[in-house]
Motif scaffolding. Structure first.
Motif, PDB file in Angstrom:
ATOM      1  N   ILE A   8      -5.232  -6.303   4.613  1.00  0.00           N
ATOM      2  CA  ILE A   8      -4.647  -6.454   3.270  1.00  0.00           C
ATOM      3  C   ILE A   8      -5.399  -7.552   2.526  1.00  0.00           C
ATOM      4  CG2 ILE A   8      -2.879  -8.102   4.058  1.00  0.00           C
ATOM      5  CD1 ILE A   8      -1.028  -6.865   1.965  1.00  0.00           C
ATOM      6  N   CYS A   9      -5.734  -7.226   1.313  1.00  0.00           N
ATOM      7  CA  CYS A   9      -6.449  -8.222   0.488  1.00  0.00           C
ATOM      8  C   CYS A   9      -5.452  -9.215  -0.077  1.00  0.00           C
ATOM      9  CB  CYS A   9      -7.194  -7.529  -0.652  1.00  0.00           C
ATOM     10  SG  CYS A   9      -8.427  -6.327  -0.096  1.00  0.00           S
ATOM     11  N   ASP A  10      -5.919 -10.399  -0.310  1.00  0.00           N
ATOM     12  CA  ASP A  10      -5.057 -11.448  -0.882  1.00  0.00           C
ATOM     13  C   ASP A  10      -4.497 -10.979  -2.217  1.00  0.00           C
ATOM     14  OD1 ASP A  10      -3.811 -13.905  -1.136  1.00  0.00           O
ATOM     15  OD2 ASP A  10      -5.541 -14.799  -2.192  1.00  0.00           O
ATOM     16  N   SER A  11      -3.106 -11.084  -2.284  1.00  0.00           N
ATOM     17  CA  SER A  11      -2.388 -10.696  -3.499  1.00  0.00           C
ATOM     18  C   SER A  11      -2.528  -9.209  -3.782  1.00  0.00           C
ATOM     19  CB  SER A  11      -2.884 -11.509  -4.709  1.00  0.00           C
ATOM     20  OG  SER A  11      -2.705 -12.890  -4.515  1.00  0.00           O
ATOM     21  N   ASP A  12      -2.713  -8.403  -2.723  1.00  0.00           N
ATOM     22  CA  ASP A  12      -2.854  -6.968  -2.884  1.00  0.00           C
ATOM     23  C   ASP A  12      -1.849  -6.269  -1.933  1.00  0.00           C
ATOM     24  OD1 ASP A  12      -3.781  -4.587  -3.784  1.00  0.00           O
ATOM     25  OD2 ASP A  12      -5.868  -4.850  -3.088  1.00  0.00           O
ATOM     26  N   SER A  13      -1.946  -4.979  -1.754  1.00  0.00           N
ATOM     27  CA  SER A  13      -1.050  -4.205  -0.878  1.00  0.00           C
ATOM     28  C   SER A  13      -1.851  -3.134  -0.150  1.00  0.00           C
ATOM     29  CB  SER A  13       0.078  -3.558  -1.685  1.00  0.00           C
ATOM     30  OG  SER A  13      -0.454  -2.628  -2.626  1.00  0.00           O
ATOM     31  N   VAL A  14      -1.221  -2.612   0.948  1.00  0.00           N
ATOM     32  CA  VAL A  14      -1.851  -1.571   1.717  1.00  0.00           C
ATOM     33  C   VAL A  14      -0.764  -0.553   2.137  1.00  0.00           C
ATOM     34  CG1 VAL A  14      -1.597  -2.769   3.935  1.00  0.00           C
ATOM     35  CG2 VAL A  14      -3.419  -1.057   3.616  1.00  0.00           C
ATOM     36  N   GLU A  15      -1.092   0.687   2.262  1.00  0.00           N
ATOM     37  CA  GLU A  15      -0.142   1.723   2.677  1.00  0.00           C
ATOM     38  C   GLU A  15      -0.311   2.039   4.172  1.00  0.00           C
ATOM     39  OE1 GLU A  15      -0.785   5.118   0.218  1.00  0.00           O
ATOM     40  OE2 GLU A  15       0.401   4.302  -1.450  1.00  0.00           O
ATOM     41  N   ILE A  16       0.860   2.142   4.868  1.00  0.00           N
ATOM     42  CA  ILE A  16       0.864   2.634   6.252  1.00  0.00           C
ATOM     43  C   ILE A  16       1.746   3.884   6.274  1.00  0.00           C
ATOM     44  CG2 ILE A  16       0.389   0.383   7.281  1.00  0.00           C
ATOM     45  CD1 ILE A  16       3.355   0.136   7.933  1.00  0.00           C
TER      46      ILE A  16
END
Length: 450
Positions: A8-16
């Motif tokens: 996950i990038c700083d201040s970002d989001s990721v989908e699982i």
């Protein structure tokens, strides 16, 4: 359980998400919940789900890490940079694309102005990374020095100043330091000179500049000439034979009188102008050596002719000058010491005395008819013809007329040059009787006779 990106990038989001068939049941475990197949993750950590299929239940997990890639920028060396220099800033990792602020693209970039520098990159995880902020500074470079000096005469002391708020340095033409000071002194300044100098700070040196200075030329010793000896009434003349065209020459006479110029002329009245005359040149305040020359004055012997004179025709007259001279020239070119005129006119004499001094004078001479014509009869009877006894004398010096009757009694008198008697008694006013009358006429003409 899988994810589009396990980082996950700083201040970002990721989908699982969970890949499953329709016969599979699942539920997300704390800190997640629910049975949606896709979850949006904003914090790093380990995420679990319970999965059941065909009577079998199991727990699966996925680790989501925070992107740890750092972009660090730094300058190539820690040094004091001056305006006009450049600083190389580089990154710690060879990312494919690096963008610099305020401008530039690439692994490293040169910067030439004071300010804050940052870089931005996209790493292998697709995260945008912003570097640390790096402040860079360029020290002031002093401007070219300003020279200040007072022009001086040849051989005098020259002082050149470059005073400022910086450190002042004088150099030679090659830039080698001569002295670190705000003033440079040349004890005996005799020829054209170029002075070099610069201003500097603790870190940065300004450009070397120069000024060319020439000394004020001091006039040389004047070589003098004059027209001595000089006669009174003539002009004395002095000159500087080696006039340099740029000097103003000052002359001082025996009595302290002053004249200016390479050539001086004045009228000589008497011998008070005799003696030494001192001369020196001056150029923009610089005074040269002085020289002296003397003149001798001769007193001119002045010729004087008699006053303007009127003479009787036929009277002998000789013009004598007032004294003797060495030579004489009359108006007609004759060179005798005396002159005998024979007609009206202006008579001029130019003389030269033993000293060669010339003098001139002139006189006007008028010749007149001094003869007296006395009538012996007239008829005062008012008939308009011969009614008066008339004697007309041409300008005598003096005249006296007395008329007597036959008994010796005076009947008329006059001292006018124009005599007109109408026969009337001068006292009684009565007409005199007809008869013979006697007269005495005394006339003194111009030649002194009677």
């Amino acid at each position: 359980i899988t994810g589009s990106n396990a980082v996950i990038c700083d201040s970002d989001s990721v989908e699982i998400f969970i890949n499953s068939s329709s016969s599979t049941d699942f539920v997300w475990l704390d800190p997640l919940s629910g049975s949606d197949s896709v979850q949006v993750i904003t914090e790093p950590g380990t995420y679990y789900a319970e999965i059941s299929s065909c009577g079998i239940t199991a727990v699966d997990s996925i680790q989501v890490d925070l992107n740890q890639t750092e972009l660090i920028i730094e300058q190539d060396s820690i040094a004091n940079y001056c305006e006009g220099d450049s600083i190389l800033i580089s990154t710690n990792y060879p990312f494919d694309e690096i963008f610099w602020n305020p401008e530039g693209i690439g692994q490293a970039e040169y910067f030439t102005e004071t300010g804050t520098v940052q870089a931005t990159a996209i790493d292998t995880n697709g995260c945008q990374i912003i570097s640390n902020a790096l402040d860079i500074f360029f020290n002031e470079v002093p401007p070219p020095p300003i020279f200040s000096y007072q022009a001086v005469c040849e051989g005098a002391e020259l002082v050149v100043s470059i005073g400022s708020n910086y450190t002042e340095v004088f150099t030679d033409s090659e830039g080698n330091m001569l002295v670190e000071d705000d003033m440079l002194t040349v004890p005996s300044f005799i020829s054209d000179t170029t002075i070099y100098a610069y201003w500097t700070t603790d870190f940065c040196r300004g450009p070397i500049d120069s000024v060319s200075i020439s000394p004020i030329i001091v006039p040389g010793l004047p070589i003098l000439d004059s027209n001595s000896p000089v006669c009174t009434g003539e002009n004395a003349f002095f000159s500087v034979l080696n006039d340099d065209q740029f000097s103003n020459y000052i002359w001082i006479g025996p009595a302290g009188e002053q004249y200016q110029g390479p050539e001086v002329s004045f009228n000589v009245d008497d011998d008070s102008d005799e003696g030494p005359y001192i001369c020196y040149g001056m150029n923009d305040g610089c005074i040269g050596d002085s020289a002296a020359i003397s003149i001798e004055i001769y007193q001119t012997l002045e010729v004087s002719l008699p006053p303007d004179t009127t003479m009787c025709l036929g009277a002998g007259y000789i013009i004598y000058p007032n004294r003797s001279f060495d030579s004489y020239v009359w108006q007609d070119g004759s060179t005798d010491s005396i002159y005998t005129p024979f007609e009206d006119g202006t008579y001029t004499l130019q003389t030269t005395d033993l000293n060669g001094c010339e003098s001139a004078d002139f006189m006007e001479l008028d010749f007149v008819d001094c003869n007296v014509d006395v009538p012996n009869v007239f008829t005062p009877n008012a008939d308009g013809f011969n009614d008066s006894w008339v004697i007309d004398i041409d300008r005598p010096l003096s005249i006296e007329l007395l008329i007597f009757n036959r008994w010796g009694r005076k009947v008329y008198e006059s001292n006018e040059s124009q005599i007109v008697w109408d026969g009337v008694h001068y006292k009684t006013g009565e007409d005199c009787s007809e008869g013979t009358y006697f007269f005495i006429l005394k006339a003194r003409p111009f030649d002194g006779g009677l």
